[in-house]
Write a protein that holds these residues in place. Structure first.
Motif, PDB file in Angstrom:
ATOM      1  N   SER A 236       0.877  -1.245  -0.082  1.00  0.00           N
ATOM      2  CA  SER A 236      -0.104  -0.005   0.062  1.00  0.00           C
ATOM      3  C   SER A 236       1.008   1.075  -0.042  1.00  0.00           C
ATOM      4  O   SER A 236       0.393   2.397   0.059  1.00  0.00           O
ATOM      5  N   VAL A 237       2.162   0.989   0.199  1.00  0.00           N
ATOM      6  CA  VAL A 237       3.239   2.266   0.066  1.00  0.00           C
ATOM      7  C   VAL A 237       4.063   2.355  -1.355  1.00  0.00           C
ATOM      8  O   VAL A 237       4.365   1.137  -1.886  1.00  0.00           O
ATOM      9  N   ILE A 238       3.985   3.468  -1.946  1.00  0.00           N
ATOM     10  CA  ILE A 238       4.948   3.586  -2.888  1.00  0.00           C
ATOM     11  C   ILE A 238       6.054   4.583  -2.785  1.00  0.00           C
ATOM     12  O   ILE A 238       5.761   5.452  -1.797  1.00  0.00           O
ATOM     13  N   THR A 239       6.939   4.721  -3.321  1.00  0.00           N
ATOM     14  CA  THR A 239       8.168   5.662  -3.403  1.00  0.00           C
ATOM     15  C   THR A 239       8.156   6.471  -4.331  1.00  0.00           C
ATOM     16  O   THR A 239       8.164   6.172  -5.604  1.00  0.00           O
ATOM     17  N   VAL A 240       8.321   7.692  -4.262  1.00  0.00           N
ATOM     18  CA  VAL A 240       8.638   8.640  -5.355  1.00  0.00           C
ATOM     19  C   VAL A 240       9.876   9.182  -5.436  1.00  0.00           C
ATOM     20  O   VAL A 240      10.595   9.424  -4.297  1.00  0.00           O
ATOM     21  N   TYR A 241      10.531   9.139  -6.754  1.00  0.00           N
ATOM     22  CA  TYR A 241      11.857   9.367  -6.835  1.00  0.00           C
ATOM     23  C   TYR A 241      12.236  10.564  -7.561  1.00  0.00           C
ATOM     24  O   TYR A 241      11.396  11.029  -8.349  1.00  0.00           O
ATOM     25  N   SER A 242      13.476  11.149  -7.585  1.00  0.00           N
ATOM     26  CA  SER A 242      13.699  12.222  -8.337  1.00  0.00           C
ATOM     27  C   SER A 242      14.008  12.152  -9.663  1.00  0.00           C
ATOM     28  O   SER A 242      14.884  11.330 -10.067  1.00  0.00           O
ATOM     29  N   PRO A 243      13.348  12.974 -10.508  1.00  0.00           N
ATOM     30  CA  PRO A 243      13.562  12.786 -11.883  1.00  0.00           C
ATOM     31  C   PRO A 243      14.987  13.640 -12.440  1.00  0.00           C
ATOM     32  O   PRO A 243      15.303  12.931 -13.483  1.00  0.00           O
ATOM     33  N   ILE A 244      15.500  14.328 -11.462  1.00  0.00           N
ATOM     34  CA  ILE A 244      16.759  14.800 -12.036  1.00  0.00           C
ATOM     35  C   ILE A 244      17.617  14.980 -10.752  1.00  0.00           C
ATOM     36  O   ILE A 244      17.064  15.004  -9.859  1.00  0.00           O
ATOM     37  N   SER A 245      18.813  15.619 -10.891  1.00  0.00           N
ATOM     38  CA  SER A 245      19.849  15.694  -9.832  1.00  0.00           C
ATOM     39  C   SER A 245      19.624  17.312  -9.667  1.00  0.00           C
ATOM     40  O   SER A 245      19.408  17.998 -10.770  1.00  0.00           O
ATOM     41  N   GLY A 246      19.777  17.795  -8.552  1.00  0.00           N
ATOM     42  CA  GLY A 246      19.765  19.328  -8.266  1.00  0.00           C
ATOM     43  C   GLY A 246      19.374  19.516  -7.019  1.00  0.00           C
ATOM     44  O   GLY A 246      19.762  18.596  -5.745  1.00  0.00           O
ATOM     45  N   ASP A 247      18.910  20.987  -6.753  1.00  0.00           N
ATOM     46  CA  ASP A 247      18.730  21.313  -5.126  1.00  0.00           C
ATOM     47  C   ASP A 247      17.010  21.449  -5.114  1.00  0.00           C
ATOM     48  O   ASP A 247      16.339  22.058  -5.947  1.00  0.00           O
ATOM     49  N   ILE A 248      16.722  21.337  -4.009  1.00  0.00           N
ATOM     50  CA  ILE A 248      15.117  21.473  -3.621  1.00  0.00           C
ATOM     51  C   ILE A 248      14.956  22.923  -3.344  1.00  0.00           C
ATOM     52  O   ILE A 248      15.769  23.305  -2.563  1.00  0.00           O
ATOM     53  N   VAL A 249      14.067  23.525  -3.974  1.00  0.00           N
ATOM     54  CA  VAL A 249      13.506  25.079  -3.870  1.00  0.00           C
ATOM     55  C   VAL A 249      12.409  25.176  -3.255  1.00  0.00           C
ATOM     56  O   VAL A 249      11.992  26.242  -2.871  1.00  0.00           O
ATOM     57  N   VAL A 250      11.480  24.208  -3.523  1.00  0.00           N
ATOM     58  CA  VAL A 250      10.142  24.148  -3.081  1.00  0.00           C
ATOM     59  C   VAL A 250       9.945  22.761  -2.356  1.00  0.00           C
ATOM     60  O   VAL A 250      10.032  21.816  -2.869  1.00  0.00           O
ATOM     61  N   MET A 251       9.148  22.979  -0.957  1.00  0.00           N
ATOM     62  CA  MET A 251       8.977  21.752  -0.283  1.00  0.00           C
ATOM     63  C   MET A 251       7.494  21.768   0.168  1.00  0.00           C
ATOM     64  O   MET A 251       7.204  22.702   1.282  1.00  0.00           O
ATOM     65  N   ASN A 252       6.394  21.026  -0.388  1.00  0.00           N
ATOM     66  CA  ASN A 252       5.200  21.199   0.144  1.00  0.00           C
ATOM     67  C   ASN A 252       4.838  19.879   0.719  1.00  0.00           C
ATOM     68  O   ASN A 252       3.424  19.826   0.888  1.00  0.00           O
ATOM     69  N   ALA A 253       5.561  19.067   1.135  1.00  0.00           N
ATOM     70  CA  ALA A 253       5.294  17.929   1.711  1.00  0.00           C
ATOM     71  C   ALA A 253       5.469  17.592   3.154  1.00  0.00           C
ATOM     72  O   ALA A 253       6.671  17.981   3.532  1.00  0.00           O
TER      73      ALA A 253
END
Length: 373
Positions: free
Chosen positions: A186-203
């Motif tokens: 019932s659990v899935i993982t969301v992966y990063s599509p690119i390398s870089g810096d996180i500039v917005v975090m809504n989670a």
């Protein structure tokens, strides 16, 4: 005796007044736009007199814009299916690599998709076998075309459903082979599509996110560049590989370097501007942020002009003056002379020569601020 004492006191008072008057006289005398500087004042302020010198100045196109990244180097991460955030350890500013786990989502809908897939996967072998059997019988004229077409239709419909559900599982990073082995989650993982810096975090852990919601935004800061808006009247002066000098006025007075990489081919908006894409020097990319407003000068040519130090220019009421040496006797006599200015560098400014200020005019090059402030 009393009269002598009174006379003495009067004399002391007169001498004191005379002495105070000498001490409080201004360091410069201004009369008819003239400024008189004594020898001692000239030496004390380390003043210098000289003439303007010829120097090359950049001819520039002034423009504004912002720091940005190309579309392929900016990613807004969301989920194809909504769910509740179960875990994440990331913050704005964290660096991530392509394929890195960003967060996990939990939803019973994930179980429903896997159950549907498992049911179709278990049927597919039977339907395929039945389809092949009916085809053989039909080819041998043993069964009717109706039975054959029915078996084919059921198999193809099930196979389409099987492929659709399999693709959906792959989109949410659930292994179809594990599902076929009975390993449901019932659990899935969301992966990063690119390398870089996180500039917005809504989670945040525990919150529900819909498929349309942006969980976080990632930017590859290695691909920062300038996006400048050049007016139509200036665009024919701009070419690729020209140098750019720009500042970020809200953050620093420092001048940064870039170069023209691409020049737009169409005029945009009511302001009739053309987009110019500039590449940044690698050593400054980590110091800048996307979205920063910039003021830039695109260097289109060079010209020779008369230059004086910026400190030799006196600005009053939005007018510019230089102090021209009128005469030198025991003192220095200067006159404020209105001038027009042209290009500027960090240390020097161009003055436009006229009948009153030429290349041979003797100007106060150092110390003008001290006697005009």
């Amino acid at each position: 005796m009393k009269k002598n004492i009174i006379a003495l006191l009067v004399g002391i008072v007169l001498f004191s007044c005379k002495d105070n008057t000498a001490e409080t006289s201004p360091s410069e005398i201004k009369k008819d736009n003239e400024i008189v500087v004594t020898q001692s004042q000239f030496a004390a302020s380390s003043m210098q007199i000289g003439t303007a010198n010829e120097q090359e100045f950049d001819v520039t196109v002034k423009t504004t814009g912002k720091i940005d990244v190309p579309p392929q180097n900016r990613a807004k991460v969301s989920s194809f299916i909504g769910g509740y955030i179960k875990s994440t350890t990331l913050l704005v500013g964290d660096k991530v690599t392509k394929g890195q786990a960003l967060l996990t989502l939990e939803n019973t809908e994930f179980l429903d998709i896997q159950k549907d897939y498992l049911e179709v996967a278990e049927q597919i072998n039977y339907l395929k076998s039945e389809y092949n059997r009916q085809k053989t019988l039909y080819d041998e004229k043993i069964t009717s075309q109706k039975n054959y077409l029915k078996a084919e239709s059921e198999y193809r419909r099930a196979f389409g459903m099987y492929q659709s559900l399999k693709a959906k599982l792959n989109l949410v990073h659930i292994s179809p082979s594990n599902v076929e082995k009975g390993k449901l989650t019932s659990v899935i993982t969301v992966y990063s599509p690119i390398s870089g810096d996180i500039v917005v975090m809504n989670a945040n852990v525990g919150m529900y996110v819909a498929p349309s919601e942006v969980l976080l935004e990632i930017i590859e800061t290695d691909h920062l560049h300038l996006e400048l808006d050049v007016f139509e009247k200036d665009i024919l002066k701009v070419r690729e590989e020209q140098k750019i000098k720009f500042t970020v006025p809200e953050a620093s007075k420092e001048v940064f370097n870039a170069s023209v990489h691409l020049v737009g081919k169409s005029i945009e908006g009511a302001n009739r501007v053309i987009n110019v894409h500039g590449h940044l020097d690698d050593n400054i990319k980590q110091r800048l942020l996307t979205g920063m407003f910039v003021e830039a000068n695109i260097i289109t040519a060079a010209q020779t002009g008369l230059a004086i130090p910026i400190g030799a220019l006196v600005t009053e009421n939005n007018k510019n003056y230089v102090l021209v040496l009128e005469k030198k006797t025991n003192d220095y006599v200067f006159k404020k002379q209105l001038v027009k200015i042209g290009a500027k560098t960090e240390t020097e400014v161009e003055i436009i020569p006229d009948a009153k200020v030429t290349a041979t005019t003797r100007i106060l090059l150092k110390g003008a601020y001290d006697i005009t402030e």
